[in-house]
Enzyme design. Structure first.
Site, PDB file in Angstrom:
ATOM      1  N   ASN A 179      65.759  27.055  32.184  1.00  0.00           N
ATOM      2  CA  ASN A 179      66.904  27.568  31.432  1.00  0.00           C
ATOM      3  C   ASN A 179      67.773  26.396  30.986  1.00  0.00           C
ATOM      4  O   ASN A 179      68.548  25.874  31.771  1.00  0.00           O
ATOM      5  CB  ASN A 179      67.712  28.541  32.314  1.00  0.00           C
ATOM      6  CG  ASN A 179      68.963  29.039  31.601  1.00  0.00           C
ATOM      7  OD1 ASN A 179      69.091  28.895  30.386  1.00  0.00           O
ATOM      8  ND2 ASN A 179      69.885  29.616  32.354  1.00  0.00           N
ATOM      9  N   LYS A 210      70.214  26.453  29.030  1.00  0.00           N
ATOM     10  CA  LYS A 210      71.599  26.854  28.718  1.00  0.00           C
ATOM     11  C   LYS A 210      71.980  26.277  27.347  1.00  0.00           C
ATOM     12  O   LYS A 210      71.116  26.136  26.492  1.00  0.00           O
ATOM     13  CB  LYS A 210      72.562  26.431  29.826  1.00  0.00           C
ATOM     14  CG  LYS A 210      72.067  26.824  31.210  1.00  0.00           C
ATOM     15  CD  LYS A 210      73.126  26.749  32.259  1.00  0.00           C
ATOM     16  CE  LYS A 210      72.505  26.917  33.631  1.00  0.00           C
ATOM     17  NZ  LYS A 210      73.402  27.483  34.607  1.00  0.00           N
ATOM     18  N   HIS A 223      71.647  37.194  32.596  1.00  0.00           N
ATOM     19  CA  HIS A 223      72.015  35.994  33.359  1.00  0.00           C
ATOM     20  C   HIS A 223      73.467  36.153  33.825  1.00  0.00           C
ATOM     21  O   HIS A 223      74.296  36.720  33.117  1.00  0.00           O
ATOM     22  CB  HIS A 223      71.858  34.741  32.490  1.00  0.00           C
ATOM     23  CG  HIS A 223      71.978  33.476  33.280  1.00  0.00           C
ATOM     24  ND1 HIS A 223      73.189  32.944  33.646  1.00  0.00           N
ATOM     25  CD2 HIS A 223      71.034  32.654  33.815  1.00  0.00           C
ATOM     26  CE1 HIS A 223      72.982  31.841  34.356  1.00  0.00           C
ATOM     27  NE2 HIS A 223      71.686  31.646  34.475  1.00  0.00           N
ATOM     28  N   GLU A 282      75.872  34.211  33.853  1.00  0.00           N
ATOM     29  CA  GLU A 282      76.885  33.665  32.940  1.00  0.00           C
ATOM     30  C   GLU A 282      77.182  34.657  31.815  1.00  0.00           C
ATOM     31  O   GLU A 282      78.301  34.728  31.320  1.00  0.00           O
ATOM     32  CB  GLU A 282      76.413  32.303  32.402  1.00  0.00           C
ATOM     33  CG  GLU A 282      76.497  31.236  33.487  1.00  0.00           C
ATOM     34  CD  GLU A 282      75.518  30.083  33.342  1.00  0.00           C
ATOM     35  OE1 GLU A 282      74.960  29.889  32.257  1.00  0.00           O
ATOM     36  OE2 GLU A 282      75.313  29.377  34.355  1.00  0.00           O
ATOM     37  N   GLU A 297      68.974  35.488  41.413  1.00  0.00           N
ATOM     38  CA  GLU A 297      69.829  34.300  41.269  1.00  0.00           C
ATOM     39  C   GLU A 297      71.185  34.557  41.914  1.00  0.00           C
ATOM     40  O   GLU A 297      72.090  35.096  41.259  1.00  0.00           O
ATOM     41  CB  GLU A 297      70.032  33.984  39.787  1.00  0.00           C
ATOM     42  CG  GLU A 297      68.775  33.587  39.050  1.00  0.00           C
ATOM     43  CD  GLU A 297      69.084  32.583  37.950  1.00  0.00           C
ATOM     44  OE1 GLU A 297      68.436  31.529  37.945  1.00  0.00           O
ATOM     45  OE2 GLU A 297      69.993  32.829  37.138  1.00  0.00           O
ATOM     46  N   GLY A 314      74.117  26.215  39.765  1.00  0.00           N
ATOM     47  CA  GLY A 314      74.847  25.030  39.325  1.00  0.00           C
ATOM     48  C   GLY A 314      75.720  24.402  40.401  1.00  0.00           C
ATOM     49  O   GLY A 314      76.550  23.543  40.102  1.00  0.00           O
ATOM     50  N   SER A 322      70.075  26.217  41.876  1.00  0.00           N
ATOM     51  CA  SER A 322      69.977  24.845  42.410  1.00  0.00           C
ATOM     52  C   SER A 322      68.573  24.482  42.884  1.00  0.00           C
ATOM     53  O   SER A 322      68.410  23.755  43.875  1.00  0.00           O
ATOM     54  CB  SER A 322      71.015  24.619  43.516  1.00  0.00           C
ATOM     55  OG  SER A 322      72.318  24.749  42.979  1.00  0.00           O
TER      56      SER A 322
HETATM   57  C1  PEP Z   1      70.417  29.091  36.021  1.00  0.00           C
HETATM   58  O1  PEP Z   1      71.244  28.770  35.183  1.00  0.00           O
HETATM   59  O2  PEP Z   1      69.731  30.109  35.873  1.00  0.00           O
HETATM   60  C2  PEP Z   1      70.268  28.241  37.202  1.00  0.00           C
HETATM   61  C3  PEP Z   1      69.529  28.663  38.189  1.00  0.00           C
HETATM   62  O3  PEP Z   1      70.950  27.054  37.189  1.00  0.00           O
HETATM   63  P1  PEP Z   1      70.816  25.852  38.263  1.00  0.00           P
HETATM   64  O4  PEP Z   1      69.350  25.608  38.472  1.00  0.00           O
HETATM   65  O5  PEP Z   1      71.505  24.701  37.613  1.00  0.00           O
HETATM   66  O6  PEP Z   1      71.479  26.311  39.519  1.00  0.00           O
END
Ligand code: PEP
Length: 250
Positions: free
Chosen positions: A11, A13, A96, A98, A168, A174, A213
């Site tokens: 992803n 973003k 997601h 976000e 998630e 993040g 992460s």
């Molecule tokens: C994500 O944005 O779906 C995600 C898992 O981000 P990160 O790997 O940076 O935690």
């Protein structure tokens, strides 16, 4: 049924212009490791055509980071499932955290997006997961399963085999604070159980990803869990060397 092949979904973003995406993809194509995983890039929509061209001789798949619940028409700013397919996408992330948090996307909207994606022939990666406050009071399973059932309320058993679910936990996205492999498995197993109830024999074929992460150092242990079938990766997906290392670990 044997474990489905893992999916490593990247992803990006809101990062990388088409020119940057082309440079990145060209470098990836020349370093692609042997991997048992399917690799897919969830890129900004403006990058997809450039990526499709740069990766035309590879098996790397593409996806959108969102998709409209509508087919076409007066929906300024939206991108339909048909449009994503047309530029070579196979996947679309829906729900997601976000988008849920900053764009007021409810699980009802997520359900409509998942249905629109499946109807058009795109594979939705439906994201669910609890925030920190829910985790701290131990309500993660109930919260995540409620969100899952609502987000799949428009997905019928006929389409279920094509689904991908991403667990998630919001507190892990993040932050550098990934869930432990045991925590990821606990939720993935609970999600599998809920899918069994909804989709019976099709549930075992649904890929359940963990996201939050993930990096080269933790991906192998997390994805080795019985109900985890890959990862959705944000930050570590921007760097070719990290992606090569993660793909090689699967
Ligand atoms: C994500 O944005 O779906 C995600 C898992 O981000 P990160 O790997 O940076 O935690």
């Amino acid at each position: 049924m044997s474990k489905p092949a893992p999916l490593l979904a990247l992803n990006w973003k809101m990062n990388k212009t088409p020119a940057e995406a082309t440079t990145w993809a060209t470098e990836l194509a020349s370093h692609l490791p042997r991997t048992g995983a399917e690799l897919a890039i969830m890129a900004p929509a403006v990058d997809l055509s450039a990526l499709a061209w740069a990766l035309r001789d590879t098996a790397v798949a593409l996806g959108g980071q969102d998709v409209s619940q509508h087919e076409s028409g007066a929906h300024t700013g939206e991108i339909s499932a048909g449009m994503l397919l047309n530029v070579g996408a196979r996947y679309a992330v829906v729900g997601h955290s976000e988008r849920r948090e900053y764009h007021a996307e409810t699980s009802g909207v997520v359900a409509a997006k998942a249905r629109a994606a499946l109807t058009a022939g795109l594979v939705p990666i439906v994201c669910v997961g609890e925030g920190l406050e829910v985790r701290e009071r131990g309500g993660q399973i109930e919260y995540t399963l409620d969100q899952l059932r609502e987000s799949l309320s428009q997905v019928s058993i006929d389409n279920a085999g094509a689904l991908v679910i991403a667990y998630e936990p919001v507190w892990a996205i993040g932050t550098g604070l990934a869930a432990t492999a045991a925590d990821a498995e606990e939720l993935a197993a609970a999600i599998r159980g809920a899918l069994d109830g909804l989709y019976r024999e099709y549930a075992s074929g649904v890929r359940i990803l963990y996201g939050g992460s993930v990096k080269p150092g933790n991906i192998a242990e997390i994805c080795a869990q019985p109900n985890v079938n890959g990862a959705l990766v944000g930050g570590a997906s921007l760097d070719v060397a990290s992606v090569v290392a993660m793909a090689a670990a699967l």
